[in-house]
Design a protein around this motif. Structure first.
Motif, mmCIF file in Angstrom:
data_model
loop_
_atom_site.group_PDB
_atom_site.id
_atom_site.type_symbol
_atom_site.label_atom_id
_atom_site.label_comp_id
_atom_site.label_asym_id
_atom_site.label_seq_id
_atom_site.Cartn_x
_atom_site.Cartn_y
_atom_site.Cartn_z
ATOM 1 N N GLU A 108 0.820 -1.210 0.000
ATOM 2 C CA GLU A 108 0.000 0.000 0.000
ATOM 3 C C GLU A 108 0.858 1.266 0.000
ATOM 4 O O GLU A 108 0.586 2.219 -0.741
ATOM 5 C CB GLU A 108 -0.920 0.003 1.220
ATOM 6 N N GLU A 109 1.918 1.282 0.792
ATOM 7 C CA GLU A 109 2.752 2.476 0.899
ATOM 8 C C GLU A 109 3.584 2.705 -0.357
ATOM 9 O O GLU A 109 4.029 3.824 -0.613
ATOM 10 C CB GLU A 109 3.666 2.348 2.119
ATOM 11 N N VAL A 110 3.809 1.638 -1.119
ATOM 12 C CA VAL A 110 4.612 1.750 -2.345
ATOM 13 C C VAL A 110 3.757 2.231 -3.507
ATOM 14 O O VAL A 110 4.150 3.136 -4.263
ATOM 15 C CB VAL A 110 5.269 0.401 -2.691
ATOM 16 N N ILE A 111 2.568 1.623 -3.663
ATOM 17 C CA ILE A 111 1.714 1.967 -4.807
ATOM 18 C C ILE A 111 0.800 3.160 -4.513
ATOM 19 O O ILE A 111 0.133 3.664 -5.416
ATOM 20 C CB ILE A 111 0.862 0.750 -5.237
ATOM 21 N N HIS A 112 0.766 3.583 -3.246
ATOM 22 C CA HIS A 112 -0.056 4.733 -2.829
ATOM 23 C C HIS A 112 -1.524 4.560 -3.210
ATOM 24 O O HIS A 112 -2.179 5.485 -3.682
ATOM 25 C CB HIS A 112 0.492 6.025 -3.444
ATOM 26 N N LEU A 113 -2.015 3.340 -3.026
ATOM 27 C CA LEU A 113 -3.422 3.041 -3.271
ATOM 28 C C LEU A 113 -4.036 2.527 -1.983
ATOM 29 O O LEU A 113 -3.595 1.512 -1.438
ATOM 30 C CB LEU A 113 -3.561 1.982 -4.382
ATOM 31 N N ASN A 114 -5.029 3.246 -1.497
ATOM 32 C CA ASN A 114 -5.672 2.891 -0.233
ATOM 33 C C ASN A 114 -6.182 1.450 -0.275
ATOM 34 O O ASN A 114 -6.851 1.032 -1.217
ATOM 35 C CB ASN A 114 -6.833 3.857 0.018
ATOM 36 N N LYS A 115 -5.854 0.678 0.778
ATOM 37 C CA LYS A 115 -6.210 -0.742 0.828
ATOM 38 C C LYS A 115 -7.716 -0.968 0.789
ATOM 39 O O LYS A 115 -8.181 -1.986 0.268
ATOM 40 C CB LYS A 115 -5.603 -1.403 2.064
ATOM 41 N N MET B 10 -5.501 -1.539 11.757
ATOM 42 C CA MET B 10 -4.902 -0.977 10.537
ATOM 43 C C MET B 10 -5.625 0.281 10.079
ATOM 44 O O MET B 10 -5.016 1.218 9.568
ATOM 45 C CB MET B 10 -4.923 -2.002 9.404
ATOM 46 N N SER B 11 -6.925 0.283 10.248
ATOM 47 C CA SER B 11 -7.724 1.406 9.763
ATOM 48 C C SER B 11 -7.719 2.593 10.720
ATOM 49 O O SER B 11 -7.807 3.744 10.289
ATOM 50 C CB SER B 11 -9.170 0.955 9.523
ATOM 51 N N LYS B 12 -7.591 2.330 12.021
ATOM 52 C CA LYS B 12 -7.711 3.398 13.012
ATOM 53 C C LYS B 12 -6.377 4.048 13.379
ATOM 54 O O LYS B 12 -6.351 5.209 13.768
ATOM 55 C CB LYS B 12 -8.367 2.847 14.287
ATOM 56 N N LEU B 13 -5.277 3.293 13.288
ATOM 57 C CA LEU B 13 -3.965 3.844 13.621
ATOM 58 C C LEU B 13 -3.131 3.982 12.355
ATOM 59 O O LEU B 13 -2.774 2.980 11.731
ATOM 60 C CB LEU B 13 -3.235 2.941 14.628
ATOM 61 N N LYS B 14 -2.832 5.202 11.977
ATOM 62 C CA LYS B 14 -2.115 5.432 10.719
ATOM 63 C C LYS B 14 -0.713 4.848 10.738
ATOM 64 O O LYS B 14 -0.129 4.569 9.685
ATOM 65 C CB LYS B 14 -2.062 6.934 10.411
ATOM 66 N N GLU B 15 -0.158 4.640 11.931
ATOM 67 C CA GLU B 15 1.194 4.088 12.015
ATOM 68 C C GLU B 15 1.242 2.611 11.632
ATOM 69 O O GLU B 15 2.286 2.089 11.235
ATOM 70 C CB GLU B 15 1.749 4.214 13.454
ATOM 71 N N VAL B 16 0.104 1.935 11.751
ATOM 72 C CA VAL B 16 0.079 0.488 11.533
ATOM 73 C C VAL B 16 -0.244 0.179 10.065
ATOM 74 O O VAL B 16 -1.339 0.450 9.585
ATOM 75 C CB VAL B 16 -0.961 -0.187 12.449
ATOM 76 N N THR B 17 0.736 -0.391 9.375
ATOM 77 C CA THR B 17 0.542 -0.866 8.001
ATOM 78 C C THR B 17 0.718 -2.374 7.990
ATOM 79 O O THR B 17 1.171 -2.973 8.972
ATOM 80 C CB THR B 17 1.566 -0.236 7.053
ATOM 81 N N PHE B 18 0.379 -2.998 6.878
ATOM 82 C CA PHE B 18 0.537 -4.446 6.782
ATOM 83 C C PHE B 18 1.992 -4.833 6.990
ATOM 84 O O PHE B 18 2.311 -5.752 7.748
ATOM 85 C CB PHE B 18 0.052 -4.945 5.418
#
Length: 415
Positions: free
Chosen positions: A20-27, A378-386
């Motif tokens: 998600e962070e690479v392609i900049h497309l919201n999961k 994942m949805s509520k805390l912006k720091e948490v990514t897959f």
């Protein structure tokens, strides 16, 4: 070919989440798109076959009913939590229950046990949201916040395995008569041991103290009544489900309606309107993410992937199969997976049924998309990514393995 194409879509959805962070497309957007494409493909493939179309319609209706139930439940819960957060009531409660200053290690253990206990007596969604509010009350750095989030996911999922009110899969296995209430209670010890173990692992290298943000606010009568309605709703959800088999979503929607009725007692029309508008603070990215994930899981169930896994399960030693099935629930929803396993009617001993109960309840913690708690985090805390969550999978797997091993040891010694 159809099955391979649809499985490929599921893998693509997973990759979109991972990168998600690479392609900049919201999961939420990518999973929703690919979930819809999967079902469109099923309909197109069934064109001209009336029976196949009817079967797909029936499956989609079941899938959408499950999604709608979850959406309404999340909306009701998140509206309550949004109100309590905005008023600072969760932070104030944290200050009453938890010390203002404490070490990170102690905080991790307390948060883990709190999340586990809360999820045992109410649903995982509510337990996750309240526990996240607790975390946000403390001034934590990014790394520690991610660790705390992973710990909450594991603790929330662990709390549900010992009581039928805590997890749907536990209830399913109980209703089939494979385990009894006293037998389920024996899962408390291994679940708690695994949770504390994970908290201690995450606290390695952590130094210093943390403090909660001081909240000095005055709460009016409406605030107190709404907070009381929230906790009364949690207790009622558990009691009505046990005594009268009332679905949790109905109880929480009733609680939400009570919240709005309490809002009518506010002194001004502006205050009344503002209370109603808290529903707009629900983060719909979370709901859309759930929608996409459940559409994909429903599709995998429709094409028989879960049935194939159940068949594969029966080929090996149950002690190993249970552990692997729990791990698989990190990629596949544990509810349809458990339903498929129960349908296969494996011949298991009491200790093996308890092992399966623990595994399918906790195994979803290994990945951020493996449980409702993980998706909410994942949805509520912006720091948490897959990817950020994935870094902690080895520690989560160690705790999961410990809990599963202790479950088998205790169950075999007792039964």
């Amino acid at each position: 070919m159809l099955e391979y194409f649809l499985i490929g879509i599921s893998i693509l959805a997973l990759l979109c989440i991972v990168f998600e962070e690479v392609i900049h497309l919201n999961k939420a957007k990518s999973t929703l798109f690919l979930g819809c494409i999967a079902w469109l493909t099923l309909y197109i493939h069934a064109a001209g076959d009336t029976k196949a179309q009817q079967a797909i319609n029936h499956s989609l209706d079941e899938n959408l009913l499950e999604i709608a139930t979850l959406w309404l439940f999340l909306m009701a819960t998140m509206t309550f939590v949004a109100y309590l957060n905005a008023k600072g009531m969760i932070q104030a409660a944290v200050q009453k229950i938890f010390p203002t200053h404490l070490s990170i290690r102690r905080l991790m253990i307390l948060v883990a046990l709190f999340a586990m206990l809360l999820s045992a007596i109410c649903d995982n969604v509510t337990a996750t949201l309240v526990s996240l509010g607790l975390i946000q009350a403390y001034d934590l750095d990014r790394k520690t916040r991610i660790q705390m989030a992973a710990l909450v996911v594991f603790a929330v999922n662990s709390g549900g395995v010992a009581l039928i009110t805590g997890d749907v899969t536990t209830l399913m296995i109980f209703l089939k008569g494979h385990v009894t209430m006293p037998q389920l209670i024996t899962l408390v010890a291994p679940a708690a041991a695994a949770v504390v173990f994970l908290a201690l692992v995450f606290s390695i290298g952590q130094k210093g103290q943390v403090k909660s943000e001081v909240v000095e606010r005055q709460f009016d009568t409406v605030d107190i009544l709404i907070a009381a309605a929230f906790f009364a709703t949690i207790i009622s959800t558990m009691l009505f489900n046990i005594l009268f088999a009332v679905p949790p979503v109905l109880t929480f929607l009733t609680g939400l309606s009570v919240m709005f009725l309490i809002g009518r007692t506010a002194k001004t029309d502006a205050q009344q309107t503002k209370i109603l508008e808290y529903i707009r603070q629900v983060e719909f990215d979370t709901l859309l993410f759930f929608l996409g994930i459940l559409l994909l899981v429903g599709m995998l169930k429709e094409i028989g992937v879960l049935d194939q896994l159940a068949h594969l399960y029966a080929q090996y030693d149950p002690k190993i199969s249970n552990y692997v099935a729990g791990s698989a629930s990190a990629l596949l929803d544990n509810v349809p997976l458990t339903a498929a396993l129960l349908k296969a009617q494996p011949a298991l001993s009491t200790s093996e049924w308890l092992g399966l109960t623990y595994a399918v309840g906790v195994g979803g913690s290994l990945l951020a998309i493996g449980s409702a708690a993980g998706i909410i985090v994942m949805s509520k805390l912006k720091e948490v990514t897959f990817a950020g969550y994935l870094r902690h999978t080895p520690a989560l797997a160690a705790a999961y393995t410990l809990g599963y091993g202790l479950t088998l040891l205790i169950a075999q010694a007792t039964y």
